[in-house]
Design a protein around this motif. Structure first.
Motif, PDB file in Angstrom:
ATOM      1  N   PRO A   1      -3.136   2.105  -3.887  1.00  0.00           N
ATOM      2  CA  PRO A   1      -3.095   3.506  -3.452  1.00  0.00           C
ATOM      3  C   PRO A   1      -4.016   3.731  -2.261  1.00  0.00           C
ATOM      4  O   PRO A   1      -5.130   3.201  -2.210  1.00  0.00           O
ATOM      5  N   VAL A   2      -3.553   4.516  -1.306  1.00  0.00           N
ATOM      6  CA  VAL A   2      -4.352   4.885  -0.137  1.00  0.00           C
ATOM      7  C   VAL A   2      -4.494   6.406  -0.144  1.00  0.00           C
ATOM      8  O   VAL A   2      -3.561   7.122   0.246  1.00  0.00           O
ATOM      9  N   PRO A   3      -5.622   6.947  -0.639  1.00  0.00           N
ATOM     10  CA  PRO A   3      -5.786   8.408  -0.719  1.00  0.00           C
ATOM     11  C   PRO A   3      -5.908   9.025   0.668  1.00  0.00           C
ATOM     12  O   PRO A   3      -6.661   8.533   1.515  1.00  0.00           O
ATOM     13  N   LEU A   4      -5.174  10.125   0.877  1.00  0.00           N
ATOM     14  CA  LEU A   4      -5.174  10.807   2.172  1.00  0.00           C
ATOM     15  C   LEU A   4      -5.530  12.283   1.994  1.00  0.00           C
ATOM     16  O   LEU A   4      -5.214  12.882   0.970  1.00  0.00           O
TER      17      LEU A   4
ATOM     18  N   ALA B   1       0.850  -1.192   0.000  1.00  0.00           N
ATOM     19  CA  ALA B   1       0.000   0.000   0.000  1.00  0.00           C
ATOM     20  C   ALA B   1       0.883   1.238   0.000  1.00  0.00           C
ATOM     21  O   ALA B   1       1.877   1.299   0.739  1.00  0.00           O
ATOM     22  N   VAL B   2       0.528   2.215  -0.822  1.00  0.00           N
ATOM     23  CA  VAL B   2       1.301   3.456  -0.938  1.00  0.00           C
ATOM     24  C   VAL B   2       0.344   4.636  -0.804  1.00  0.00           C
ATOM     25  O   VAL B   2      -0.687   4.689  -1.480  1.00  0.00           O
ATOM     26  N   ALA B   3       0.662   5.574   0.086  1.00  0.00           N
ATOM     27  CA  ALA B   3      -0.186   6.742   0.309  1.00  0.00           C
ATOM     28  C   ALA B   3      -0.065   7.715  -0.858  1.00  0.00           C
ATOM     29  O   ALA B   3       1.029   7.936  -1.392  1.00  0.00           O
ATOM     30  N   VAL B   4      -1.200   8.289  -1.250  1.00  0.00           N
ATOM     31  CA  VAL B   4      -1.247   9.330  -2.279  1.00  0.00           C
ATOM     32  C   VAL B   4      -2.175  10.435  -1.781  1.00  0.00           C
ATOM     33  O   VAL B   4      -2.949  10.240  -0.855  1.00  0.00           O
ATOM     34  N   ASP B   5      -2.092  11.599  -2.404  1.00  0.00           N
ATOM     35  CA  ASP B   5      -3.015  12.679  -2.066  1.00  0.00           C
ATOM     36  C   ASP B   5      -4.433  12.301  -2.467  1.00  0.00           C
ATOM     37  O   ASP B   5      -4.647  11.555  -3.436  1.00  0.00           O
TER      38      ASP B   5
ATOM     39  N   ALA C   1      -9.780   8.684  -6.448  1.00  0.00           N
ATOM     40  CA  ALA C   1     -10.082   7.269  -6.567  1.00  0.00           C
ATOM     41  C   ALA C   1     -11.482   7.071  -7.130  1.00  0.00           C
ATOM     42  O   ALA C   1     -12.391   7.877  -6.890  1.00  0.00           O
ATOM     43  N   LYS C   2     -11.670   5.975  -7.851  1.00  0.00           N
ATOM     44  CA  LYS C   2     -12.899   5.733  -8.588  1.00  0.00           C
ATOM     45  C   LYS C   2     -14.131   5.700  -7.690  1.00  0.00           C
ATOM     46  O   LYS C   2     -15.224   6.097  -8.097  1.00  0.00           O
ATOM     47  N   ASP C   3     -13.979   5.207  -6.457  1.00  0.00           N
ATOM     48  CA  ASP C   3     -15.148   5.023  -5.589  1.00  0.00           C
ATOM     49  C   ASP C   3     -15.482   6.257  -4.762  1.00  0.00           C
ATOM     50  O   ASP C   3     -16.302   6.202  -3.856  1.00  0.00           O
ATOM     51  N   HIS C   4     -14.858   7.405  -5.050  1.00  0.00           N
ATOM     52  CA  HIS C   4     -15.137   8.642  -4.332  1.00  0.00           C
ATOM     53  C   HIS C   4     -16.079   9.526  -5.149  1.00  0.00           C
ATOM     54  O   HIS C   4     -15.986   9.594  -6.371  1.00  0.00           O
ATOM     55  N   GLN C   5     -16.988  10.203  -4.451  1.00  0.00           N
ATOM     56  CA  GLN C   5     -17.885  11.139  -5.132  1.00  0.00           C
ATOM     57  C   GLN C   5     -17.094  12.382  -5.561  1.00  0.00           C
ATOM     58  O   GLN C   5     -16.216  12.848  -4.837  1.00  0.00           O
ATOM     59  N   PRO C   6     -17.394  12.926  -6.737  1.00  0.00           N
ATOM     60  CA  PRO C   6     -16.638  14.096  -7.193  1.00  0.00           C
ATOM     61  C   PRO C   6     -16.862  15.309  -6.298  1.00  0.00           C
ATOM     62  O   PRO C   6     -17.971  15.556  -5.836  1.00  0.00           O
TER      63      PRO C   6
ATOM     64  N   ILE D   1      -1.890   7.938 -11.796  1.00  0.00           N
ATOM     65  CA  ILE D   1      -1.227   7.195 -10.724  1.00  0.00           C
ATOM     66  C   ILE D   1      -2.033   5.966 -10.318  1.00  0.00           C
ATOM     67  O   ILE D   1      -1.473   4.920  -9.963  1.00  0.00           O
ATOM     68  N   PHE D   2      -3.370   6.054 -10.397  1.00  0.00           N
ATOM     69  CA  PHE D   2      -4.185   4.911  -9.995  1.00  0.00           C
ATOM     70  C   PHE D   2      -4.011   3.741 -10.967  1.00  0.00           C
ATOM     71  O   PHE D   2      -3.835   2.595 -10.546  1.00  0.00           O
ATOM     72  N   SER D   3      -4.015   4.012 -12.270  1.00  0.00           N
ATOM     73  CA  SER D   3      -3.808   2.938 -13.235  1.00  0.00           C
ATOM     74  C   SER D   3      -2.373   2.436 -13.209  1.00  0.00           C
ATOM     75  O   SER D   3      -2.114   1.239 -13.395  1.00  0.00           O
ATOM     76  N   SER D   4      -1.416   3.341 -12.976  1.00  0.00           N
ATOM     77  CA  SER D   4      -0.013   2.933 -12.898  1.00  0.00           C
ATOM     78  C   SER D   4       0.202   1.977 -11.725  1.00  0.00           C
ATOM     79  O   SER D   4       0.870   0.945 -11.865  1.00  0.00           O
TER      80      SER D   4
END
Length: 467
Positions: free
Chosen positions: A204-207, A182-186, A420-425, A193-196
């Motif tokens: 990815p762990v969005p913070l 797991a790698v933290a991202v903004d 991330a895909k599962d977050h509301q815009p 970055i998500f597809s990479s």
């Protein structure tokens, strides 16, 4: 007939329907090719307005969950991945491009002049063969010079040449992490970055970010990073310290030091990628300078003067040097020494500095126009930032705004592309300043953006039945 379970849902009904649809696809209750109920029938069954169902189906189509076929209805879509809107097409319709961050390519150095200079270089034929995976020493020394603009005194022996920054991210993360890490991202970050990460098995762990005094986004919250290390077991963190994409924030020295302290406390590796750094007039210390024992730094001049060259540079801690060389060799054997020489010549002859001077001047004009024409909406950016993060009224759906502008021949990117895909815009839009060559068209697009925001803000709420 499919009927979504939305009894316990909070918030807008149309989002609850789309969420239920997505959940039922994940559980297998709905499969590829299944036909959804007609909109009027589903509205009757749920006791909501037709507008609510129309909006729900539109949201599902935007998430690529369904596809509508004229005269046949709406079906569960296949999982075929679509080409990113950031990828240029050879024969695409002309638009006013405020979506892709090409940073004034019409001001790039003359390619013909550069190739003419190369043709006269003594011993040029040596570049028409294989070279070490990390690149020739002269080209790695060029990389070390480029890293000075990033606030890093780089050791040429720890520099490797890559096929651009995107390739640099891939090989660096492969060298530093293992599949499953797991790698933290903004929370809002570089779209690819998500597809990479997915392609090399990283999670990815969005913070969240700190909030600045002006209400804009700051650096990644160090407390959230520490918590992620404890609860998610993150092994590292991906950061853009100088011109965070998309928020544009430049970390202060204190913000950098706070994140370094957390990284050392939990033994986290740091990957810093910041292709827009050279546009800033003053270099702050890179993470590679503040924490050299755990930081891999990535540099590229694609945004500055030559995306077509596909040349980037990575600077890694000593113990990972062999791994980087191997990953470059496994992926592409080597970056092109021919285009690396083109870049080296431009750096040696001062073309890089001249190009930056021209682009900074152009960008100042563009930013000031954007700030003034989009007022009173808050635009997080400044004269040195080549894009802006526009805050929208809470009532304006950023995806609806993107679509509305697209119909007017203006391309922009909503916040959805940066999370991330599962977050509301969130109510934000990224606008780039340098992809459109014409100042007049750029200003016209800004005026259309402002007026379209006003129109969407005045639309009635269709998320609840009326009457």
């Amino acid at each position: 007939m499919w009927i979504p379970n939305i009894e316990a849902a909070g918030g807008p009904i149309y989002l609850a329907i789309a969420d239920a649809l997505e959940a039922d696809i994940k559980t297998g209750a709905l499969a590829q090719g299944d036909r959804l109920p007609p909109q009027r029938e589903l509205a009757y069954q749920l006791g909501v307005t037709l507008g609510t169902i129309t909006r729900a189906y539109g949201e599902a189509e935007r998430r690529r969950l369904v596809k509508g076929e004229t005269g046949r209805g709406t079906y569960i879509a296949s999982e075929t991945q679509k080409v990113s809107p950031l990828v240029p097409k050879e024969d695409e319709p002309e638009t006013c491009d405020l979506a892709r961050n090409f940073a004034y390519p019409h001001l790039n150095p003359s390619l013909s002049d550069g190739l003419t200079r190369m043709a006269r270089t003594v011993g040029i034929d040596r570049l028409n063969g294989f070279v070490p995976s990390e690149g020739l020493k002269a080209h790695r020394e060029t990389g070390a010079l480029v890293f000075k603009d990033y606030g890093l005194e780089a050791d040429p022996d720890r520099v490797a040449v890559t096929c651009g920054a995107q390739h640099g991210i891939q090989v660096t993360c492969q060298a530093l992490f293992r599949p499953g890490d797991a790698v933290a991202v903004d929370r809002f970050t570089y779209p690819s970055i998500f597809s990479s990460f997915a392609s090399i098995g990283l999670k990815p762990v969005p913070l969240p970010a700190l909030i600045r005094a002006d209400g804009g986004f700051g650096a990644m919250d160090p407390a959230a990073l520490a918590q992620a290390a404890k609860t998610h077991g993150v092994k590292g963190v991906f950061l853009m310290p100088n011109m965070q994409n998309p928020t544009t924030h430049t970390m202060s020295v204190e913000e950098r030091q706070d994140l370094v302290a957390v990284a050392r406390q939990f033994d986290l590796k740091i990957v810093e990628d910041d292709p827009y750094t050279p546009f800033l007039p003053d270099a702050l210390p890179a993470f590679g300078a503040l924490a050299p024992e755990r930081t891999a730094s990535i540099a590229s001049i694609s945004k500055v003067c030559s995306p077509g060259s596909r040349i980037g540079f990575v600077h890694v801690p000593g113990p990972f040097g062999d791994s980087i060389r191997n990953k470059i060799g496994e992926s592409t054997w080597m970056a092109s020494p021919i285009t690396a020489e083109l870049i080296a010549g431009w750096v040696r002859e001062g073309h890089l500095f001249k190009t930056l001077r021209l682009k900074r001047k152009a960008n100042r004009t563009r930013f000031l126009a954007a700030r003034d024409l989009l007022a009173p909406h808050f635009l997080q950016s400044d004269v040195n930032k080549v894009f802006g993060w526009l805050r929208l009224p809470e009532t304006v759906d950023p995806d609806a705004l993107q679509n509305a502008l697209g119909h007017q021949g203006i391309s922009v990117l909503s916040s959805r592309y940066f999370q991330a895909k599962d977050h509301q815009p969130a109510p934000y839009l990224r606008l780039t300043f340098g992809s459109e060559q014409s100042d007049d068209r750029f200003r016209w697009a800004l005026q259309r953006i402002r007026s379209t925001i006003g129109q969407l803000a005045e639309l009635p709420d269709l998320t609840r039945p009326v009457g």
